[in-house]
Scaffold this active site. Structure first.
Site, PDB file in Angstrom:
ATOM      1  N   HIS A  11      18.712   1.881  -2.134  1.00  0.00           N
ATOM      2  CA  HIS A  11      17.286   1.889  -2.483  1.00  0.00           C
ATOM      3  C   HIS A  11      17.007   2.864  -3.612  1.00  0.00           C
ATOM      4  CE1 HIS A  11      13.168   0.749  -1.186  1.00  0.00           C
ATOM      5  NE2 HIS A  11      12.838   1.902  -1.751  1.00  0.00           N
ATOM      6  N   ASP A  53      13.826   3.397  -6.664  1.00  0.00           N
ATOM      7  CA  ASP A  53      12.505   2.934  -7.086  1.00  0.00           C
ATOM      8  C   ASP A  53      12.266   3.060  -8.590  1.00  0.00           C
ATOM      9  OD1 ASP A  53      10.741   1.997  -4.862  1.00  0.00           O
ATOM     10  OD2 ASP A  53      11.376   3.888  -3.965  1.00  0.00           O
ATOM     11  N   GLU A  58      10.347  -4.503  -0.823  1.00  0.00           N
ATOM     12  CA  GLU A  58       9.940  -3.448   0.106  1.00  0.00           C
ATOM     13  C   GLU A  58       8.521  -3.728   0.593  1.00  0.00           C
ATOM     14  OE1 GLU A  58      10.224   1.374   0.602  1.00  0.00           O
ATOM     15  OE2 GLU A  58       9.993   0.553  -1.406  1.00  0.00           O
ATOM     16  N   HIS A  72       5.974  -1.925   5.083  1.00  0.00           N
ATOM     17  CA  HIS A  72       6.028  -0.624   4.433  1.00  0.00           C
ATOM     18  C   HIS A  72       5.228   0.326   5.303  1.00  0.00           C
ATOM     19  CE1 HIS A  72       5.418   2.452   1.191  1.00  0.00           C
ATOM     20  NE2 HIS A  72       6.734   2.245   1.097  1.00  0.00           N
ATOM     21  N   HIS A  99      11.157   1.537   7.571  1.00  0.00           N
ATOM     22  CA  HIS A  99       9.688   1.495   7.613  1.00  0.00           C
ATOM     23  C   HIS A  99       9.121   0.813   8.849  1.00  0.00           C
ATOM     24  CE1 HIS A  99       8.430   3.334   3.827  1.00  0.00           C
ATOM     25  NE2 HIS A  99       9.432   2.706   3.227  1.00  0.00           N
ATOM     26  N   HIS A 143      17.004   2.666   3.616  1.00  0.00           N
ATOM     27  CA  HIS A 143      16.758   4.080   3.306  1.00  0.00           C
ATOM     28  C   HIS A 143      16.056   4.746   4.491  1.00  0.00           C
ATOM     29  CE1 HIS A 143      13.147   1.954   2.110  1.00  0.00           C
ATOM     30  NE2 HIS A 143      12.494   3.038   1.727  1.00  0.00           N
ATOM     31  N   ASP A 156      16.737   6.673  -2.173  1.00  0.00           N
ATOM     32  CA  ASP A 156      15.297   6.596  -2.440  1.00  0.00           C
ATOM     33  C   ASP A 156      14.913   7.391  -3.688  1.00  0.00           C
ATOM     34  OD1 ASP A 156      12.754   5.634  -2.122  1.00  0.00           O
ATOM     35  OD2 ASP A 156      12.236   6.874  -0.413  1.00  0.00           O
TER      36      ASP A 156
END
Length: 417
Positions: free
Chosen positions: A41, A43, A149, A176, A217, A238, A346
């Site tokens: 993961h 971003d 995600e 999420h 999540h 993650h 992350d």
């Protein structure tokens, strides 16, 4: 003289420790030449959206971005220094969007990843299968995969789910930060006690497509339901261990104990508040103080900001370290086993990083710390990438077995017509 001798001994000890760490990192780098390090993961695509209008060449990723005023954890020099062989780029969009907005922006994020890869063809190549990852890694490039995600992006449509898969998404995080119309989040009020019937249909369709079910999540009940319904192993792209740091986003031991039967993998994340209990408690205390200040100062954001700055000055933030990352990895190994742990940093989705792990160049230091703690080369290969490759192959095999099944046509009965 005695003091001088003690100082000399301490310096020699530190030098010896540094030399051992350097030797371990060298061993790790040799391992990563043959075994692709797969991170679950990152971003960066959303960082490009927020700061550079989705333009992957507006910032020169060929240059180390440590000194950039807009903090980035990811660039090509640090990816190379980190030995990254494959990266799941998160095509994240905020949970606050309407489902239609989320679907649109998720496709735009997929487009951003494709343009990122096209902009740096000597570094990146798109991948969708385990075999792709190995082929791209052998060619000296970084395999680039995509993970959605937040299940709100499918807007309660299995047809949209299929289109996201066709566009290249190879996992979807079911929720999420908010509970959706079909699945409970770990950080929101539950509505379904896990998955509702449409949520179960989503998982089954992901199995048919060959799309990994990502349980980062989601609530514990959603984890249990998804693992019960799925014919393929699940992933946590993650997440860390709740028994080590009591954050709701982490995986409880009740689920870790199920991983050997499920066959999945928990990709330990580096988010400071998820891996260090002092940081988690500090974050909670800061949020409570902010809420208190807003109650005391309605309509006066300057007073809230000033009060929060004063509180922060009086309560310095604690720091997470690589030792915290190692503790979570070790706990997942101890409870779930060596075949069920991976890495999901992350990076570029967090505002702070652990000391010693400030960007994507940190992986050799983390793996070297595990080696110093007694892990052997076979263990390092598994956590680096072999476990994820095994899960991907299992997911692909389930999809192959289901390829003659018709596409799912379920609708969400929980949504008013």
């Amino acid at each position: 003289m005695v003091r001088t001798a003690l100082v000399t001994l301490a310096a020699l000890a530190l030098a010896g420790e540094a030399a051992a760490q350097t030797a371990s990192e060298a061993r790790v780098r040799r391992i990563l030449e043959r075994t692709p390090l797969i991170d679950g993961h990152n971003d960066l695509p959303w960082a490009l959206h927020g700061e550079w209008g989705n333009d992957p060449v507006a910032v020169d990723l060929r240059q180390n971005q440590v000194a950039n005023p807009v903090l980035l954890h990811t660039d090509i020099p640090r990816l190379r220094a980190g030995g990254v062989g494959a990266q799941f780029w998160s095509v994240y969009v905020p949970a606050a969007l309407t489902p239609v907005q989320a679907a649109k922006q998720t496709f735009e994020q997929i487009d951003t990843v494709r343009r990122l890869v096209a902009a740096y063809p000597d570094t990146f190549e798109l991948a969708t299968t385990a075999a792709d990852i190995e082929r791209v890694h052998r060619a000296g490039r970084i395999a680039s995969l995509m993970g959605m995600e937040g299940g709100y992006s499918i807007d309660d449509s299995l047809g949209l789910l299929r289109q996201f898969h066709a566009a290249g998404a190879r996992y979807m995080t079911l929720t999420h930060s908010k509970t959706t119309t079909w699945a409970d989040s770990a950080t929101d009020a539950p509505r379904w006690d896990g998955l509702n019937p449409f949520g179960e249909a989503v998982v089954r369709e992901m199995n048919r497509l060959g799309m990994m079910v990502d349980l980062s999540h989601v609530s514990e009940a959603t984890m249990m339901d998804a693992m019960r319904v799925s014919d393929a192993p699940v992933i946590f792209s993650h997440s860390s261990a709740r028994a080590v740091t009591g954050h709701a986003r982490n995986v409880p031991d009740s689920v870790l104990r199920m991983m050997p039967e499920d066959g999945g993998v928990v990709m330990v994340t580096f988010v400071p508040g998820f891996i260090n209990e002092d940081v988690r408690a500090w974050n909670a205390a800061k949020a409570a103080e902010e809420a208190r200040l807003k109650t005391l100062n309605p309509g006066d954001p300057a007073a809230v900001t000033g009060g929060l700055e004063a509180w922060t000055a009086a309560h310095p933030v604690p720091h997470a370290t690589i030792a915290d990352i190692v503790a979570h990895i070790q706990h997942v190994l101890d409870v779930a086993g060596i075949d069920h742990v991976g890495l999901g940093g992350d990076f570029d989705g967090i505002t702070s990083t652990p000391d010693g792990a400030s960007g994507v160049d940190a992986y050799p230091a983390i793996l070297a710390a595990l080696m110093e703690a007694g892990w052997n080369e076979a263990d390092i290969r598994k956590i680096a990438g072999q476990n994820v490759l095994r899960v991907m192959r299992a997911v692909e095999a389930v999809a192959e077995a289901k390829r003659d099944e018709p596409p799912g046509m379920a609708t969400n009965a929980a949504i008013a017509p």
